[in-house]
Design an enzyme around this catalytic site. Sequence first.
Site, PDB file in Angstrom:
ATOM      1  N   GLN A 259      10.986 -34.011   8.678  1.00 25.52           N
ATOM      2  CA  GLN A 259      11.588 -34.169   7.347  1.00 25.52           C
ATOM      3  C   GLN A 259      11.939 -35.621   7.096  1.00 25.52           C
ATOM      4  OE1 GLN A 259      11.977 -31.862   4.843  1.00 25.52           O
ATOM      5  NE2 GLN A 259      10.689 -30.799   6.314  1.00 25.52           N
ATOM      6  N   HIS A 262       9.548 -38.316   5.669  1.00 22.65           N
ATOM      7  CA  HIS A 262       9.070 -38.278   4.282  1.00 22.65           C
ATOM      8  C   HIS A 262       9.616 -39.434   3.469  1.00 22.65           C
ATOM      9  CE1 HIS A 262       6.674 -34.723   3.684  1.00 22.65           C
ATOM     10  NE2 HIS A 262       7.519 -33.979   4.374  1.00 22.65           N
ATOM     11  N   GLU A 327      16.365 -26.489   1.372  1.00 26.75           N
ATOM     12  CA  GLU A 327      14.966 -26.287   0.986  1.00 26.75           C
ATOM     13  C   GLU A 327      14.222 -25.550   2.111  1.00 26.75           C
ATOM     14  OE1 GLU A 327      12.881 -29.960   0.841  1.00 26.75           O
ATOM     15  OE2 GLU A 327      11.180 -29.166  -0.304  1.00 26.75           O
ATOM     16  N   HIS A 328      14.349 -26.068   3.332  1.00 28.63           N
ATOM     17  CA  HIS A 328      13.713 -25.457   4.501  1.00 28.63           C
ATOM     18  C   HIS A 328      14.781 -25.052   5.498  1.00 28.63           C
ATOM     19  CE1 HIS A 328      10.807 -28.681   3.153  1.00 28.63           C
ATOM     20  NE2 HIS A 328      10.021 -27.623   3.111  1.00 28.63           N
ATOM     21  N   ASP A 361       4.147 -26.608   5.587  1.00 26.32           N
ATOM     22  CA  ASP A 361       3.707 -27.724   4.740  1.00 26.32           C
ATOM     23  C   ASP A 361       2.208 -27.669   4.480  1.00 26.32           C
ATOM     24  OD1 ASP A 361       6.242 -28.779   4.643  1.00 26.32           O
ATOM     25  OD2 ASP A 361       5.919 -30.218   6.265  1.00 26.32           O
ATOM     26  N   HIS A 420      18.876  -6.786 -41.213  1.00 27.71           N
ATOM     27  CA  HIS A 420      18.567  -6.053 -39.986  1.00 27.71           C
ATOM     28  C   HIS A 420      18.777  -4.547 -40.218  1.00 27.71           C
ATOM     29  CE1 HIS A 420      18.616  -9.963 -38.030  1.00 27.71           C
ATOM     30  NE2 HIS A 420      18.384  -9.425 -36.839  1.00 27.71           N
TER      31      HIS A 420
END
Lengths: 430, 430
Positions: A259, A262, A327-328, A361, A420
């Site tokens: 991670q 990145h 996220e993960h 991934d 209506h």
Amino acid sequence: MPSELKAQSADFENAFLDLLSSKREVSVDVNDTVAEILAEVKSRGDAALLEYTQKFDRLEITAGSLRVTQAEVDEAVAKCAPESIKALELAAHRITDYHARQKPEDLRYTDEVGVQLGHRWTAVQAAGLYVPGGLASYPSSVLMNALPAKVAGVDRLVMVVPSPDGVLNPLVLAAASIAGVDEIYRVGGAQAVGALAYGTNSIKPVDIIVGPGNAYVAAAKKQVFGTVGIDMIAGPSEILIIADGKNDPRWTAADLLAQAEHDTAAQSILITDDADFAEAVKRAVDAHLQTLSRSEIAGQSWRDHGAIILVDDLEEAVALTDRLAPEHLEIAVDNPEALAAKIRNAGAIFLGRHTAEVIGDYVAGPNHVLPTARSARFSSGLSVLDFMKRTSMIACDAESLKAIGPAAVTLAKEEGLTAHALSISLRLEG
Amino acid sequence: MPSELKAQSADFENAFLDLLSSKREVSVDVNDTVAEILAEVKSRGDAALLEYTQKFDRLEITAGSLRVTQAEVDEAVAKCAPESIKALELAAHRITDYHARQKPEDLRYTDEVGVQLGHRWTAVQAAGLYVPGGLASYPSSVLMNALPAKVAGVDRLVMVVPSPDGVLNPLVLAAASIAGVDEIYRVGGAQAVGALAYGTNSIKPVDIIVGPGNAYVAAAKKQVFGTVGIDMIAGPSEILIIADGKNDPRWTAADLLAQAEHDTAAQSILITDDADFAEAVKRAVDAHLQTLSRSEIAGQSWRDHGAIILVDDLEEAVALTDRLAPEHLEIAVDNPEALAAKIRNAGAIFLGRHTAEVIGDYVAGPNHVLPTARSARFSSGLSVLDFMKRTSMIACDAESLKAIGPAAVTLAKEEGLTAHALSISLRLEG
């Protein structure tokens, strides 16, 4: 050094709140620049698109050469290592198979008073896929963004990718070809987003734009939202690893660094109940950092945003995970399913010691576009549903309208909406 | 007068493009004011919330009286006409029954190489529901926004509703009670959105905020998006009616006016193949306008934004409808299903002459929160899915990792991500 928190210490709650609220991204305000670019592309079409491409990508092209030709794609594919093409094909096969199972079903039924009800799913007609140029140009992202659209049944899938100084990544073109992208244009930035949203003479407009990009692309997507749909704006990547002491610290350390490499704004967190294991992971991180090509980025991310949380019992990780909404999430314990069942908020869960997040991934099958920045509390990863929309279906006949119409008239009158009420009461009389 | 377009005329395409691109809403830029209110509520909590409530709603309350008590709710319910309570209960029953069928299923399977894959749906923990005060305070909207959250399994459903000068609509409180809203606070505007997003001492934060509101509320929702999820920002309401000459023009006219009476920016369009019917509808509109309580609003909307499109053959309506992508589509012909099957873009389709769109506003069952402003091209009405999120599940063992891991290593190396490659290759060696 990464933060070290002990769940039993008196200041844990404050330290955890700091972790939760830490801003990892410097947001640059490019809204005015982007608004101007979008307005120009909207009003002047190709001319503006070509001017910006010349200015930002140093690329002299004409409307006639905006589109990447099939010959160029074929040439690019021929340049790629056969092993890499095979790896992409395996990934594409697995991603397609997984996403095909997400296709929603239509619904149709007649209820107890005779009203026919249901919903119908249809694919978005045209989708645009933004692919960054340069170093962040990832073939895996092309598959992950394009294939759900194909599975959904999108008629026309259009990719834009900038080619700074004329350079395009051959494996990105190969991925587009494998994914079945219909049109590719060598443009990027806010100008490409504008072209997809508003259309130009050369690029027909689309209905939704997905894919990652820099601050300009993100701002452009936000500004065209409404004219077209967009996917979520992804923040820096994150992983939370829950691990007992029985893991190989080198594996855990590599996962934390995967991670971290990145982006310096990425975040890697380890929760463990074993202090010795935590120490061993820290040492393994330092050892790995000696050998990695992106160790400068990974090291900075780990030092600035990394964290190790020591708990007495891994059960404590459940509540902490739900607050972090990562996220993960890797769960590397003997019975990962038991722990996973108690956790509510995570983009994707990787179960067991052998399930490295990295497998997700690339080739596992599920999408790698996942909610960041705690948004797994309320949102989901990219899926086939993002490229489809649901239409409600309702059919009454005179009889069934008699059964439910009077209640509608009552409520319409309560709301002061007499047209209506009239719309129903005329039919009840008729 | 409403626009009249003839599909056969030479200038039709230009006239239709005008219709598509007409701006019906004046957008007011309240972003700076809203940003200030949100910042104050974020930093000063209840104190700021109470100050703004005093200022904008002329309401002197304390933190202790922010919450609407059960006694107040009971008192409000007792004040409502029993017929109206019954109508709400019928609507709630039908909305719940329809939305229960939207609940998505979990997925779990083992693929051909032994990887366990799937996804799991979980409900958002806490949802906030914004309900406007005053005239736009619609009990039906409370049901439509609250019930999907309840069906999804949201733990905590919090409603905010401003009470200008202390006034609350009893039927709105009754609807909240019927829908099972857990907490009600008498606050509104951007300050209420801020309280829901950031939390105060009195109001715990939520994970998603839904519901309609004025320009301040819409801007506040956009600004807190990311901190929490939000639903779509709805524009003015729209209807497209496809009708042959065999309809009662008074019915069609009432349906056009039912949209028009919502708002002077609402839009009602009729597509027909019968010029005499079109004339009869116009006359019926004028006749109805003599008797309706909101004829001023409805008349202005019809004159400014209404349109009648005359086609030779109703089949031509298919392509026009997809370009308009209407929020509501009525198909009043002998075989409405055949025409509906060819149409791609519509929020909800009302099939057959007896299916007034209004039935969907109140009691049919499907949600009345639907995509406006042509966004049915890419988005759907509010549903149970908006209150749930999907987590991908992945489990590899040593064997299955051997089958797919090498491809991941290949792609990681192509992308220059060596920690990614290491994470897998260590396990392949191990």
